[in-house]
Design a protein around this motif. Sequence first.
Motif, PDB file in Angstrom:
ATOM      1  N   ALA A 264       0.839  -1.196   0.000  1.00 33.31           N
ATOM      2  CA  ALA A 264       0.000   0.000   0.000  1.00 33.31           C
ATOM      3  C   ALA A 264       0.872   1.243   0.000  1.00 33.31           C
ATOM      4  O   ALA A 264       1.999   1.245   0.519  1.00 33.31           O
ATOM      5  CB  ALA A 264      -0.922   0.005   1.217  1.00 33.31           C
ATOM      6  N   SER A 265       0.338   2.309  -0.568  1.00 30.14           N
ATOM      7  CA  SER A 265       1.081   3.570  -0.655  1.00 30.14           C
ATOM      8  C   SER A 265       0.692   4.518   0.460  1.00 30.14           C
ATOM      9  O   SER A 265      -0.315   4.315   1.152  1.00 30.14           O
ATOM     10  CB  SER A 265       0.798   4.254  -2.001  1.00 30.14           C
ATOM     11  OG  SER A 265      -0.475   4.877  -1.976  1.00 30.14           O
ATOM     12  N   ASP A 266       1.473   5.556   0.631  1.00 25.16           N
ATOM     13  CA  ASP A 266       1.057   6.725   1.390  1.00 25.16           C
ATOM     14  C   ASP A 266       0.140   7.569   0.498  1.00 25.16           C
ATOM     15  O   ASP A 266      -0.050   7.277  -0.687  1.00 25.16           O
ATOM     16  CB  ASP A 266       2.268   7.547   1.820  1.00 25.16           C
ATOM     17  CG  ASP A 266       3.064   6.871   2.930  1.00 25.16           C
ATOM     18  OD1 ASP A 266       2.483   6.066   3.681  1.00 25.16           O
ATOM     19  OD2 ASP A 266       4.282   7.150   3.031  1.00 25.16           O
ATOM     20  N   SER A 267      -0.401   8.642   1.056  1.00 28.05           N
ATOM     21  CA  SER A 267      -1.276   9.522   0.277  1.00 28.05           C
ATOM     22  C   SER A 267      -0.453  10.317  -0.744  1.00 28.05           C
ATOM     23  O   SER A 267       0.632  10.817  -0.438  1.00 28.05           O
ATOM     24  CB  SER A 267      -2.023  10.475   1.204  1.00 28.05           C
ATOM     25  OG  SER A 267      -2.904  11.305   0.468  1.00 28.05           O
ATOM     26  N   PHE A 268      -0.978  10.426  -1.942  1.00 29.87           N
ATOM     27  CA  PHE A 268      -0.347  11.216  -2.998  1.00 29.87           C
ATOM     28  C   PHE A 268      -1.436  11.655  -3.975  1.00 29.87           C
ATOM     29  O   PHE A 268      -2.571  11.163  -3.927  1.00 29.87           O
ATOM     30  CB  PHE A 268       0.743  10.419  -3.720  1.00 29.87           C
ATOM     31  CG  PHE A 268       0.231   9.258  -4.533  1.00 29.87           C
ATOM     32  CD1 PHE A 268       0.078   9.359  -5.906  1.00 29.87           C
ATOM     33  CD2 PHE A 268      -0.102   8.058  -3.922  1.00 29.87           C
ATOM     34  CE1 PHE A 268      -0.398   8.296  -6.664  1.00 29.87           C
ATOM     35  CE2 PHE A 268      -0.584   6.980  -4.663  1.00 29.87           C
ATOM     36  CZ  PHE A 268      -0.728   7.106  -6.037  1.00 29.87           C
ATOM     37  N   ILE A 269      -1.112  12.585  -4.848  1.00 29.92           N
ATOM     38  CA  ILE A 269      -2.050  13.035  -5.871  1.00 29.92           C
ATOM     39  C   ILE A 269      -1.698  12.316  -7.168  1.00 29.92           C
ATOM     40  O   ILE A 269      -0.611  12.540  -7.733  1.00 29.92           O
ATOM     41  CB  ILE A 269      -1.992  14.562  -6.058  1.00 29.92           C
ATOM     42  CG1 ILE A 269      -2.415  15.258  -4.757  1.00 29.92           C
ATOM     43  CG2 ILE A 269      -2.908  14.994  -7.205  1.00 29.92           C
ATOM     44  CD1 ILE A 269      -2.300  16.771  -4.813  1.00 29.92           C
ATOM     45  N   PRO A 270      -2.557  11.439  -7.663  1.00 32.76           N
ATOM     46  CA  PRO A 270      -2.211  10.642  -8.848  1.00 32.76           C
ATOM     47  C   PRO A 270      -1.758  11.467 -10.046  1.00 32.76           C
ATOM     48  O   PRO A 270      -0.862  11.047 -10.790  1.00 32.76           O
ATOM     49  CB  PRO A 270      -3.512   9.881  -9.134  1.00 32.76           C
ATOM     50  CG  PRO A 270      -4.141   9.719  -7.784  1.00 32.76           C
ATOM     51  CD  PRO A 270      -3.841  11.006  -7.073  1.00 32.76           C
ATOM     52  N   ASP A 271      -2.368  12.624 -10.253  1.00 37.59           N
ATOM     53  CA  ASP A 271      -2.011  13.429 -11.426  1.00 37.59           C
ATOM     54  C   ASP A 271      -0.571  13.918 -11.408  1.00 37.59           C
ATOM     55  O   ASP A 271      -0.067  14.400 -12.429  1.00 37.59           O
ATOM     56  CB  ASP A 271      -2.949  14.629 -11.554  1.00 37.59           C
ATOM     57  CG  ASP A 271      -4.304  14.253 -12.124  1.00 37.59           C
ATOM     58  OD1 ASP A 271      -4.434  13.139 -12.672  1.00 37.59           O
ATOM     59  OD2 ASP A 271      -5.239  15.077 -12.017  1.00 37.59           O
ATOM     60  N   ASP A 272       0.113  13.801 -10.262  1.00 35.14           N
ATOM     61  CA  ASP A 272       1.508  14.232 -10.184  1.00 35.14           C
ATOM     62  C   ASP A 272       2.475  13.169 -10.706  1.00 35.14           C
ATOM     63  O   ASP A 272       3.679  13.415 -10.761  1.00 35.14           O
ATOM     64  CB  ASP A 272       1.874  14.567  -8.733  1.00 35.14           C
ATOM     65  CG  ASP A 272       1.182  15.829  -8.229  1.00 35.14           C
ATOM     66  OD1 ASP A 272       0.702  16.611  -9.070  1.00 35.14           O
ATOM     67  OD2 ASP A 272       1.108  16.012  -6.995  1.00 35.14           O
TER      68      ASP A 272
END
Length: 383
Positions: A264-272
């Motif tokens: 699992a990932s940490d929170s991020f903005i996919p569009d980046d």
Amino acid sequence: MKNLCYISLLLFGMLGHAQTALYNSGNIRIHNQGQLGFHTDLINDAAFDENVGLAGFYGNDQIYVSGAFVPTFYDMEIANPTGVLLQTGINNLNNTNFIVGDFLTFKNQTDVSYTFLQDAFYTGDSDLSQVDGYAAVTGQSSFTFPVGDGVQLRPLILRSESENPVAKCAYFFENAGSPTSISESFDPAIKSKVLGGVSGTEFWRLQGSVPSTIEISWNERSDIAALTDDVTTIMVAGWSKAENQWVALSPAGGTGDLTVGFVASDSFIPDDYEAITFATLDVPEDFLDLENYIVSANGDGINDILMIPELLELSPNNHLRIYNRYGSLVFDQVNYTDQFKGYSNVDNFVIDREQGLPSDVYFYIVSMDDLGLSFQGFLYLTR
């Protein structure tokens, strides 16, 4: 499978694809309890979005969906082993039943997708039936994309902080450094220093503007053993648009074994990010022990500030604490860059605060949250 009314109207040639086609110019609607089965192509050149029954794609010949308008169906079903190729998208309002065959999109055209609207869901996704191309979701904060490569289902689980206006995902069983279905490339060798290896076997592309976490899984075909022999070093990596390299999107710590598992990932903005795949943590042994530092806060421009280059380069999300020899906290900074210049920034009792901390030996603890690592050492302060 339900008994359906099969409709085949008019004869059209579609981009060299010669078979009969149903042409909608605005006079077709599926009413309540209505059922419409396609054994032929659909050319949709008018609004086709007030449907409340079931629309299904059947037969053994590949079916094409094209036209100027995206059709919106309430319930959907696919039982066609050669699949349905979307040259224009399809919207689903309620349920999609995957039986056999794939909804296919061109992976170099992100504007065409099989889209699950706000309350839509699906059943039956498997290696035999999935979205081979772009699946999208609107108005939902949590969604598992039923994507794959036509051979295996390789879902991506998305959990967003709020409802997504739109989020899209596709899976690629291709080397990100030399993909065949898109023109872009993301060389696994171009990576941040914290990454030991980046998968050259598979990747996902994910679009979305809402901060999110994801889960991706590996199987035997993922060839994780080529990356590592320790699943606890596995992490999610993304190709950063800003940095033009693979960067860590999670601490290390996969669950499972070298054949089957997930991370699992940490929170991020996919569009980046352009692409997402598996990577491993590889911090060199000579980096695992941060140095003991000297700060000579005398204004001569040499060592006046505590600089820890690894924090900026490898873990901007960090926490630095400095204690005096008696164990009292004298400095506390989240996301440290270069703030310590020999002065306390906490409310603890410090004698002659405005004069700065006295020359002495201090003890520091730093957590590198991006890596899931913590270090401690000594700091020598002189004036």
